[in-house]
Structures are given as C-alpha cells and as structure tokens.
Design an enzyme around this catalytic site. Sequence first.
Site, PDB file in Angstrom:
ATOM      1  N   LYS A   1      -2.047   3.035  12.302  1.00  0.00           N
ATOM      2  CA  LYS A   1      -1.763   1.522  11.613  1.00  0.00           C
ATOM      3  C   LYS A   1      -0.755   0.927  12.500  1.00  0.00           C
ATOM      4  CE  LYS A   1      -2.221   0.210   6.784  1.00  0.00           C
ATOM      5  NZ  LYS A   1      -1.527   0.815   5.331  1.00  0.00           N
TER       6      LYS A   1
HETATM    7  O1  G3P Z   1      -2.381  -1.056   1.723  1.00  0.00           O
HETATM    8  C1  G3P Z   1      -1.458  -2.018   1.431  1.00  0.00           C
HETATM    9  C2  G3P Z   1      -0.816  -1.760   0.003  1.00  0.00           C
HETATM   10  O2  G3P Z   1      -0.201  -0.444  -0.052  1.00  0.00           O
HETATM   11  C3  G3P Z   1      -0.065  -2.917  -0.475  1.00  0.00           C
HETATM   12  O3  G3P Z   1      -0.423  -2.681  -1.995  1.00  0.00           O
HETATM   13  O4  G3P Z   1       0.446  -3.501  -4.134  1.00  0.00           O
HETATM   14  O5  G3P Z   1       2.091  -2.927  -2.441  1.00  0.00           O
HETATM   15  O6  G3P Z   1       0.926  -4.877  -2.332  1.00  0.00           O
HETATM   16  P1  G3P Z   1       0.673  -3.563  -2.740  1.00  0.00           P
END
Ligand code: G3P
Length: 220
Positions: A83
């Site tokens: 990534k």
């Molecule tokens: O895959 C990306 C994710 O981990 C971000 O999620 O909920 O932290 O915005 P969030």
Amino acid sequence: MKFFLDTANLDELRRGAAWGIVDGVTTNPSLIAKEAKPLEEHIREICGIIYGDISAEVVSTNAPEMIVEGRRLAKIHQNVVVKCPLTRDGIVATKTLSSEGIRVNVTLCFSANQALIAAKAGAYIVSPFVGRIDDTGWNGMDLVRDILQIYRNYGFNTQVLAASLRSPTHVSQAALAGTHIATMPFKVLDLLFNHPLTDKGLAQFQNDWNKAFQPAPAGG
Ligand code: G3P
C-alpha cells in the site's frame, strides 16, 4: 464484490475466516500499531489466516525509501499487496513497484483525479475513503461511482476498493455501484448478517417443530 476485513486484529480475522466469506485484508499503520507486534511477523500471521490479497502499507514518505520498503513487504508472502499513499512520492513508488510486478494498493484517495493518477501509475487497487469524505459533508459514494465510470471510460484494470466503510448501508451502496472490493471493520461485517425477521422466523420454525415432534413428557 470481494469482502475484505479492515483490521489487523488476529482474533477478528480468525472469526471472519471461519465464516468463509472473507476474500482479503487491508491494514494500515494505525491498525498495525493498535496490535503492537512486529510488522513482518504480524503480516505473515495474517497471510496464514486469510487466503487472499493482504494489504501492508509503507510508512516511508519519500519514493526511494518507499520502493525499498515495498520490495521488502512484497517478499513477506506472495499474497501481500503493497500500500502506497496517494502523494507524488507514493505515485513514483507505485510506478516503479508495479513495473517490477509488485501489486500496489494506492491509498488515501479522495478525488477522481487522484484515482486517475493511480490507474495511470499502474495501481492494482485504488482505495477511496468513503466514510472520511462523508465526515466532511461530501458524499463518499459519489466518488466511488465517478472513479468506476472513469475507469470504464478508459478500460483501466485498476480495481476500486471502497474503504473507510462504516455501516452495512455503505456496503450495499458499494455493491450497487459495482465496486470491485469493499473493506470493512469486523463489526460491520458482523452486522451484515442481521435481520430481525430472520431471528423471528427461525424462532417460529423451531417452536412449531418442537410442538409437533417433541416426545410427550414422561408419565404425562
Ligand atoms: O481502509 C481505510 C480505513 O482503515 C479507514 O477507515 O474508519 O479510519 O476512516 P476509517
């Protein structure tokens, strides 16, 4: 649509794997840091639990170091997808790693133009962050639809991975849009099973069955 789990927690991954519907895993530095284990060992363990694409993110911010880090991550296991963030350096690293046959998931994508750049650099996956866009008052799923359309227009093979999904509604919207992959926290995957009429219907079936076939109580 593939289901990925967005977690580095091994218990959650084992529980998801047992259901047989998880196709891969996404991690990021925040998720790995929560588990407080050495990165390479941790990623190897994840690869042993879920068979599918396992995203592991570089933490360097300049292209030469990202490339070295990406090569090292890719060597951990054949299923590792490296990534890289959607920065100028991240795109240089994506182009180099992709040209070496290393699959790259370009992350932190918040616009259609960024997604276009990722595809042109040869990304295997692009990750638009739906929930974080919603948090700003914009519509994250609109971005997913725009990217899918743009990729269709030009025949790009880059897969669109809807990330930062926060609810079952996000998951069904991603599926309706035709997203290739939806990554979600374990809690959201678990919620996808639920419907009150399923529970009610099952209770009724069991009740009717037991009434008809339960042996009469002894001495009754
Ligand atoms: O895959 C990306 C994710 O981990 C971000 O999620 O909920 O932290 O915005 P969030």
